[in-house]
Design an enzyme around this catalytic site. Structure first.
Site, PDB file in Angstrom:
ATOM      1  N   GLY A   6       0.835  -1.180   0.044  1.00 47.93           N
ATOM      2  CA  GLY A   6       0.024   0.040  -0.100  1.00 47.93           C
ATOM      3  C   GLY A   6       0.889   1.283  -0.061  1.00 47.93           C
ATOM      4  N   THR A   7       2.002   1.239   0.642  1.00 50.40           N
ATOM      5  CA  THR A   7       2.832   2.462   0.915  1.00 50.40           C
ATOM      6  C   THR A   7       3.483   2.685  -0.585  1.00 50.40           C
ATOM      7  OG1 THR A   7       3.451   2.040   3.100  1.00 50.40           O
ATOM      8  CG2 THR A   7       4.843   3.680   1.946  1.00 50.40           C
ATOM      9  N   ASN A  48      -8.328   4.466   8.387  1.00 51.80           N
ATOM     10  CA  ASN A  48      -7.628   3.197   8.988  1.00 51.80           C
ATOM     11  C   ASN A  48      -7.851   3.325  10.555  1.00 51.80           C
ATOM     12  OD1 ASN A  48      -5.894   5.404   7.899  1.00 51.80           O
ATOM     13  ND2 ASN A  48      -4.520   4.362   9.391  1.00 51.80           N
ATOM     14  N   GLN A  99      -7.724  -0.102   3.214  1.00 49.10           N
ATOM     15  CA  GLN A  99      -8.944  -0.552   4.354  1.00 49.10           C
ATOM     16  C   GLN A  99     -10.319  -0.815   3.889  1.00 49.10           C
ATOM     17  OE1 GLN A  99      -7.910  -1.348   7.078  1.00 49.10           O
ATOM     18  NE2 GLN A  99      -5.862  -0.386   7.484  1.00 49.10           N
ATOM     19  N   SER A 154      -3.319  -3.192  -0.746  1.00 55.32           N
ATOM     20  CA  SER A 154      -2.127  -3.772  -0.034  1.00 55.32           C
ATOM     21  C   SER A 154      -2.657  -5.291   0.420  1.00 55.32           C
ATOM     22  CB  SER A 154      -1.885  -3.040   1.234  1.00 55.32           C
ATOM     23  OG  SER A 154      -1.048  -3.761   1.792  1.00 55.32           O
ATOM     24  N   HIS A 165      -1.359  -7.472   2.400  1.00 55.26           N
ATOM     25  CA  HIS A 165      -1.396  -8.211   3.808  1.00 55.26           C
ATOM     26  C   HIS A 165      -2.535  -7.654   4.656  1.00 55.26           C
ATOM     27  CE1 HIS A 165       0.261  -4.605   6.448  1.00 55.26           C
ATOM     28  NE2 HIS A 165       0.177  -4.202   5.140  1.00 55.26           N
ATOM     29  N   THR A 197      12.149  -7.373 -10.099  1.00 56.06           N
ATOM     30  CA  THR A 197      11.693  -8.595 -10.713  1.00 56.06           C
ATOM     31  C   THR A 197      10.521  -9.267  -9.934  1.00 56.06           C
ATOM     32  OG1 THR A 197      13.775  -9.302 -11.013  1.00 56.06           O
ATOM     33  CG2 THR A 197      12.388 -11.103 -10.625  1.00 56.06           C
ATOM     34  N   CYS A 218       1.006   2.575  12.853  1.00 59.16           N
ATOM     35  CA  CYS A 218       2.153   3.263  12.597  1.00 59.16           C
ATOM     36  C   CYS A 218       2.111   4.630  13.708  1.00 59.16           C
ATOM     37  CB  CYS A 218       1.864   4.262  11.276  1.00 59.16           C
ATOM     38  SG  CYS A 218       1.335   3.263   9.857  1.00 59.16           S
TER      39      CYS A 218
END
Ligand SMILES: Cc1ncc(COP(=O)(O)O)c(C=O)c1O
Length: 384
Positions: A69-70, A149, A178, A199, A201, A237, A325
């Site tokens: 996501g970042t 979030n 989210q 994202s 995860h 890659t 965070c």
């Protein structure tokens, strides 16, 4: 153990892990290699891209794999700035974005771009009038998150899309990290959106993998240049085991989505109804449709968020101060600050974030544990 910190990250699904292992063991060629092993890897890569595109109602060439996501957020914000700076240097976002957006914007501000942060109301939601007032002839991007979030507020994405229909040159980006799998896909994949960040995860895929949706014909400059992977848009890659795992995780997430969302809403309701009955509790999330089904944020006045988190941890229940965070930095939540919550209350905030694997029994246990802990907190604070 009760895990109520699913907005921070989720456990990798066993089936996804199985795919990851199988691909690592048997399809480990480089998709760019010319030989049969490379061909096989390329085929699997494109199969994953198609699977993800189909699930979102997109075209395969509109899906670009990223490292999460970042990266997706940085790419769309900075890639738009680089691509469109000759047309304008004004970007619009909200005051409640994840740092991946906010800090990207701040970096651009240092380079001479002009950023408007739309304010939010006491539910964390932007106003469409503020958006209309902010748009200028030199605006190149509007970036609005789908689901906050920290508090779970759903932004009025369709209204934003409607406004932007009159400004076809402005890029419209949604951070949906989210928001995916939470019953709001039509709001996210709307007919005016240009870019969307996802994202893996957050939905039981491994860490460090994600993707963006980029509408056909919309261009952003690449940030990662090199070997030319992802049609020259994102070199590096490809992380094929994680990508194939993510495609599977997305299919599982969206399978029977409505029932899973309903379940999370029920669990949230049960906790919400209980928590709000305490006199020292201040609720920030609401139990209504314009809030996500999985996030519940509240404060217990006079008790610091970390104290509450660690007290629950002692009982084997894992929750969070507002966001993963901000929690270690012990800062007041930026979302709550934007919602004009006093810092002595916002530093008492905690976040519960659910997943469809959570149960009503876990909610019951959480509520009973809160009853016990609340009494202890009250003793420490000399209150009853
Ligand atoms: C709304 C939002 N955007 C972006 C991110 C960053 O995603 P990642 O952890 O994949 O880099 C997060 C992570 O918590 C998030 O909640």
């Amino acid at each position: 153990m009760i895990y109520f910190d699913n907005s921070a990250t989720t456990k990798v699904d066993p089936g996804v892990l199985d795919t990851y292992q199988k691909v690592s063991n048997s399809v480990w060629g480089n998709p760019s290699s010319l030989h049969a092993m490379g061909e096989q890897a390329f085929h699997l890569l494109e199969q994953s891209r198609k699977q993800i595109a189909d699930l979102l109602g997109a075209q395969p060439h509109e899906i670009f794999f990223t490292g999460g996501g970042t990266e997706g957020d940085n790419w769309v914000v900075k890639g738009t700035a680089i691509e469109k700076c000759q047309y304008g240097k004004h970007l619009i976002t909200t005051a409640v974005e994840h740092p991946a957006i906010k800090n990207s914007m701040e970096q651009l501000a240092q380079l001479g771009f002009d950023i408007t942060y739309l304010p939010v109301d006491d539910e964390g939601r932007i106003s469409i009038q503020d958006l209309k007032d902010a748009i200028r002839p030199d605006t190149i991007l509007v970036s609005v998150m789908a689901v906050n979030n920290e508090v779970g507020t759903i932004q009025p994405l369709l209204e934003v899309a409607n406004v932007l229909k009159d400004y076809p040159k402005i890029h419209f980006h949604i951070d949906a990290v989210q928001g995916i799998g939470k019953g709001i896909q039509p709001l996210i994949m709307n007919d005016r959106v240009d870019f969307v960040t996802f994202s893996g995860h957050k939905f039981h895929a491994p860490r460090g993998v994600g993707f963006i949706y980029a509408r056909t014909g919309r261009r952003i400059a690449p940030l990662l240049t090199g070997g030319g992977q992802e049609k020259n848009q994102r070199s590096s890659t490809e992380n094929l085991p994680a990508i194939t795992g993510m495609a599977k995780a997305l299919r599982i997430l969206l399978d029977d989505e409505e029932a899973k969302v309903q379940k999370q809403r029920q669990i949230k309701s049960m906790i919400y109804d209980h928590v709000q009955s305490f006199s020292k509790v201040v609720m920030f999330s609401k139990n209504q449709d314009n809030f996500a089904p999985h996030i519940l944020c509240f404060a217990i006045k006079g008790v610091r968020g970390e104290t509450i988190v660690h007290a629950f941890e002692q009982e084997d229940i894992f929750i969070s101060t507002t966001s993963a965070c901000s929690s270690k930095k012990q800062q007041a939540s930026s979302t709550l600050t934007a919602m004009k919550v006093d810092s002595d209350i916002s530093t008492s905030a905690i976040r519960i974030s659910l997943d469809s694997a959570n149960t009503m029994d876990e909610a019951r246990e959480f509520n009973q544990t809160l009853d016990r802990l609340y009494k202890e907190f009250s003793k420490i604070n000399g209150r009853s």
